[in-house]
Design an enzyme around this catalytic site. Structure first.
Site, PDB file in Angstrom:
ATOM      1  N   GLU A   1      38.201  34.750  55.768  1.00 28.33           N
ATOM      2  CA  GLU A   1      37.768  34.366  54.420  1.00 28.33           C
ATOM      3  C   GLU A   1      37.705  32.858  54.250  1.00 28.33           C
ATOM      4  O   GLU A   1      36.774  32.318  53.643  1.00 28.33           O
ATOM      5  CB  GLU A   1      38.729  34.974  53.390  1.00 28.33           C
ATOM      6  CG  GLU A   1      38.356  34.705  51.941  1.00 28.33           C
ATOM      7  CD  GLU A   1      37.061  35.385  51.532  1.00 28.33           C
ATOM      8  OE1 GLU A   1      36.021  34.670  51.484  1.00 28.33           O
ATOM      9  OE2 GLU A   1      37.076  36.589  51.275  1.00 28.33           O
TER      10      GLU A   1
ATOM     11  N   ALA B   1      37.529  28.324  51.539  1.00 29.74           N
ATOM     12  CA  ALA B   1      38.977  28.068  51.457  1.00 29.74           C
ATOM     13  C   ALA B   1      39.643  29.271  50.792  1.00 29.74           C
ATOM     14  O   ALA B   1      39.658  30.357  51.369  1.00 29.74           O
ATOM     15  CB  ALA B   1      39.267  26.769  50.726  1.00 29.74           C
TER      16      ALA B   1
ATOM     17  N   ASP C   1      29.513  21.323  59.367  1.00 27.59           N
ATOM     18  CA  ASP C   1      30.485  22.246  58.787  1.00 27.59           C
ATOM     19  C   ASP C   1      29.810  23.158  57.757  1.00 27.59           C
ATOM     20  O   ASP C   1      30.054  24.372  57.733  1.00 27.59           O
ATOM     21  CB  ASP C   1      31.620  21.448  58.138  1.00 27.59           C
ATOM     22  CG  ASP C   1      32.788  22.334  57.735  1.00 27.59           C
ATOM     23  OD1 ASP C   1      33.364  22.981  58.632  1.00 27.59           O
ATOM     24  OD2 ASP C   1      33.116  22.383  56.541  1.00 27.59           O
TER      25      ASP C   1
ATOM     26  N   LYS D   1      29.009  27.342  57.702  1.00 21.20           N
ATOM     27  CA  LYS D   1      29.379  28.227  56.600  1.00 21.20           C
ATOM     28  C   LYS D   1      28.206  29.090  56.148  1.00 21.20           C
ATOM     29  O   LYS D   1      28.357  30.302  55.946  1.00 21.20           O
ATOM     30  CB  LYS D   1      29.936  27.408  55.437  1.00 21.20           C
ATOM     31  CG  LYS D   1      31.273  26.755  55.722  1.00 21.20           C
ATOM     32  CD  LYS D   1      31.777  25.947  54.529  1.00 21.20           C
ATOM     33  CE  LYS D   1      33.140  25.316  54.806  1.00 21.20           C
ATOM     34  NZ  LYS D   1      33.656  24.539  53.654  1.00 21.20           N
TER      35      LYS D   1
END
Length: 814
Positions: free
Chosen positions: A605, A610, A677, A681
């Site tokens: 998750e 986060a 990054d 995601k």
């Protein structure tokens, strides 16, 4: 009249013998007592060892004899410091006789069954005399009767059969006129009709007590040992095990057959046939309730009474198409084993008659194979059957309970819980009475299996999770502290017993299979062994704890590469490391496949939001039949922090430094600022939506200056931020001129994805996104115009740790 039996541990030291004497003194105030005692703990084994040494012409038998002698003398002196002459004189006579016997065995180089019985009888004869003599020295109404004068047997040495007509009459006659209140009797020993010394075999002292109890028709037989009754399972392997208050004869015998050492079933037959209850008590804790074994109809909400096991098992398999429909194979097989005096512990046969599996003691496996292969030599040569197959290093585990047959789903729960913990079952057997379900497993898995089954059937639905955390840095420290803070709450409210069994940073690692003390985990880790990623995995696997979870709090590709090894061991993974899920698509799918195959959840998750439930929400949408069309998101808390704080009155370099100092960026800020990054995601979200994509398929429009993109080191990169301040100010100025906010946006639309800095106009859901917050908008077939929106803190050590913690708790609730 009461009959009590005390085992070897109960009389294994002067301290324990004093406990026995105190118990007997209290009992003797109200009733007459027959007390059967075993040899001093360990002495029987030493006597057998001395005999073997003497037989093998090994002069070390003298040392073993001296140990036996000194053991008894030290106990006598400790019990009777001022008045021990008569006991010492008796012991001296017995020791001299024992030494002469051993010398004789040494000279003739032979140890016959008859001589063996004489040899081992010294243990009980000495212990009974020491205890009786000590009690008499203390003024108690006590005496000793040699059981060899009461119990009469045939001449089947080492396992003599009792002549009950003579024996029962002897016992009745003696106790009808015994002058003392307390009679001490040696267990295990007897004599033949011709007067030769014999012994009653395994569990002989229990047998002696049962014979006396049955002859005298007492109300109850008490067996005193070093544990407080029969336990739900082995308390040495399962800390949560507890004594069973009441149990039936049949349940007790099933548990004892499968390894429970408190009772040896054949020896209690005399009292079982007369329906005399047996009370198992603890010499070291005489006030403990213990376990009562009887034929009483015991009502219980739990159909399972106990879990037992036998180690050092070999599985023999006889199979072949030539067995089908042909009578006589089983007869020949079992006759062969009987002739070799090999005990069969478990039997299972396929309904097709194609194979028969037998469980026997490991040490007998070679002899069994040779004998069986010889008997079936012709059938093997003709190809009708295969040579006997032997698997060693196994254990038998058994679930026992009289009422299991009346409850559905017991076997399902048993095998499901074992399967979830990667415990492979090699064979299964269940009797027609359904009092036990038996499975053969690898011996290395026995501790995990017992703990898993005990948790399933005996604990108040509390699930133990064993967590192994790699990457105890900024986020990892927060996670450990959160676990420490919430540990009691989880146990009390969610019935999750969460233990941190392993920790590692880049320098050291530390393990504790009972769970690390989190009040001082920093010190323990600092003093741990040298860290190694592979060694951390090997240690986690070797501990073999149930419900194990590997938590990856790194951004390390080498750690991600180990995921398949963990999953193949049925160790669940919780990770904030995005590398594995954003690696090559085939690798991503392989991890998913391994997770399903080995029933090892893989939760990530925190890869995207986060602590935000982004992936969980997406998974629920997909599982419910919805289809994702478009995703728009601000997925970098670090970039959002940077552009929310960057103005024409600040310097870009200072804001990036601040983001790093507050834990919003990776140690190498280029990972965040390059957009890689964010690209990872949106790739993960696209894949979780069901689309096949790789990282190179995502269009990444960088806002960094050309020199920033080409920088070789972190220090060089920071220097480019200073040198190229005008470039970054121009980005801000353009957005301000257009009355927009700068946001780094990820987008997925109809199979295509992109990331890049965008000017967001006033009124857009992204416009007022503050601090390090993230936002994700899902446009689906059910949400075509008004998207489902998830918004909140998307960066920071505490929220990332809480996201990891939430995934761990999710595993505990499965």
């Amino acid at each position: 009249m009461k009959v009590l039996k005390f085992g070897g541990t109960s009389v294994g030291s002067s301290k324990n013998i004093n406990n026995v004497i105190n118990i007997l003194e209290n009992y003797g105030k109200d009733d007459s007592i027959a007390c059967v005692v075993s040899a001093v703990g360990g002495i029987t084994d030493k006597l057998l060892l001395a005999g073997k040494q003497a037989q093998n012409k090994d002069r070390n038998f003298v040392k073993t004899f001296e140990f036996i002698k000194e053991k008894h003398l030290s106990i006598i002196k400790a019990l009777n410091p001022d008045n021990n002459l008569s006991i010492l004189k008796y012991a001296e006579g017995r020791h001299n006789s024992l030494k002469n016997l051993l010398e004789g065995i040494f000279l003739i180089n032979e140890l016959s069954p008859k001589t063996s019985d004489k040899l081992v009888s010294y243990g009980e004869r000495l212990s009974s005399f020491i205890i009786a003599g000590t009690m008499m020295n203390r003024g108690l109404s006590a005496g000793r009767k040699n059981t060899q004068k009461l119990i009469i047997t045939n001449s089947n040495y080492t396992k003599a059969e009792v002549d009950y007509s003579i024996t029962n009459q002897n016992i009745k006659d003696y106790f009808s006129s015994a002058p003392q209140n307390i009679t001490i009797l040696p267990g295990f020993v007897a004599s033949s009709k011709t007067g030769e010394q014999t012994t009653l075999g395994r569990g002989g002292s229990d047998f002696t007590a049962a014979i006396i109890a049955a002859a005298l028709h007492v109300e109850q037989l008490e067996i005193w040992t070093d544990v407080s009754g029969m336990f739900t399972t082995n308390p040495k392997l399962v800390k949560q095990a507890y004594p069973i208050e009441k149990i039936s004869y049949q349940e007790a015998m099933e548990l004892s057959h499968f390894g429970a050492k408190v009772l040896y079933p054949p020896t209690v037959q005399p009292v079982l046939s007369l329906d005399i209850p047996i009370h198992i008590k603890n010499t070291l804790e005489p006030d403990a309730a213990g376990t009562v074994i009887s034929n009483e109809d015991i009502k219980s909400s739990n159909p399972v009474k106990g879990i037992s096991n036998i180690n050092n098992i070999a599985l023999l398999t006889l199979e072949g198409s030539g067995m089908v429909g042909i009578p006589g194979f089983s007869k020949r097989l079992f006759e062969t084993l009987s002739q070799e005096k090999i005990n069969v512990i478990m039997i299972t046969q396929a309904s097709s008659e194609h194979s028969i599996c037998l469980g026997i003691e490991d040490k007998e496996s070679k002899n069994a194979k040779n004998a069986i292969d010889a008997v079936f030599e012709n059938e093997i040569a003709l190809g009708k059957i295969e040579p006997i197959i032997i698997e060693t290093g196994l254990s038998i585990i058994a679930l026992v309970g009289d009422n299991m047959k009346n409850h559905q789903g017991i076997s399902g729960k048993m095998f499901s819980s074992l399967g979830k913990n990667n415990i492979n079952i090699r064979a299964i057997a269940q009797g027609a009475s359904e009092k036990n379900i038996t499975a053969v497993i690898d011996e290395k898995d026995i501790k995990k299996a017992l703990n898993t089954l005990h948790e399933q059937f005996f604990e108040s639905k509390t699930k133990q999770l064993n967590v192994f955390i790699t990457g105890v840095g900024n986020v990892g420290e927060r996670l450990v502290e959160q676990i420490k803070q919430q540990k009691k709450y989880l146990k009390d409210n969610l019935k999750i017993n969460l233990r941190v069994a392993g920790l590692s940073n880049s320098r050291t690692m530390v393990f504790d299979e009972t769970g690390l003390d989190l009040t001082d985990w920093n010190t323990q880790l600092a003093n741990g062994e040298k860290a190694s990623l592979q060694d951390f995995f090997e240690k986690t696997r070797a501990l073999n704890l149930r419900n194990s979870i590997f938590v990856d709090v790194t951004a390390n590709a080498d750690v991600a590469n180990l995921y398949p090894q963990y999953l193949r061991e049925s160790i669940a993974i919780v990770a904030c490391n995005k590398i594995a899920c954003s690696s090559d698509y085939n690798n991503y799918k392989e991890l998913k496949r391994l997770s399903l195959k080995y029933n090892a959840p893989y939760l990530f998750e925190t890869n995207v939001g986060a602590g935000l439930p982004v992936i969980d929400t997406l998974s629920n949408l997909i599982a419910s039949g919805d289809k994702v069309n478009t995703i728009q998101a601000v997925l970098s808390g670090s970039l959002n922090f940077v552009f929310n704080n960057f103005t024409d009155k600040t310097k870009f370099y200072d804001i990036v430094k601040q983001a790093g100092a507050e834990g919003y960026t990776e140690p190498d800020p280029r990972i965040d600022l390059s957009g890689v990054d964010v690209a990872r995601k949106i790739l993960i979200l696209a894949r979780e939506s069901g689309f096949k994509m790789n990282l190179e398929d995502i269009e990444n429009t960088s806002f960094l200056s050309e020199s920033g993109l080409k920088s070789d080191t972190v220090d060089d990169f920071y220097q480019t931020l200073i040198a190229d301040e005008a470039h970054y100010q121009s980005l801000y100025a353009s957005a301000k001129l257009n009355n927009c906010q700068l946001k780094y946006v990820a987008k997925f639309d109809n199979g295509k994805a992109s990331v890049g800095l965008q000017e967001i106009p006033e009124g857009h859901p992204f416009y007022n996104l503050e601090g390090s917050d993230n936002i994700v908008m899902f446009y689906t077939e059910r949400y075509p115009k008004q998207p489902m929106i998830i918004k909140g803190a998307g960066a920071g050590a505490d929220v990332t740790a809480s996201g990891l913690f939430a995934d761990i708790i999710r595993l505990g609730n499965d």
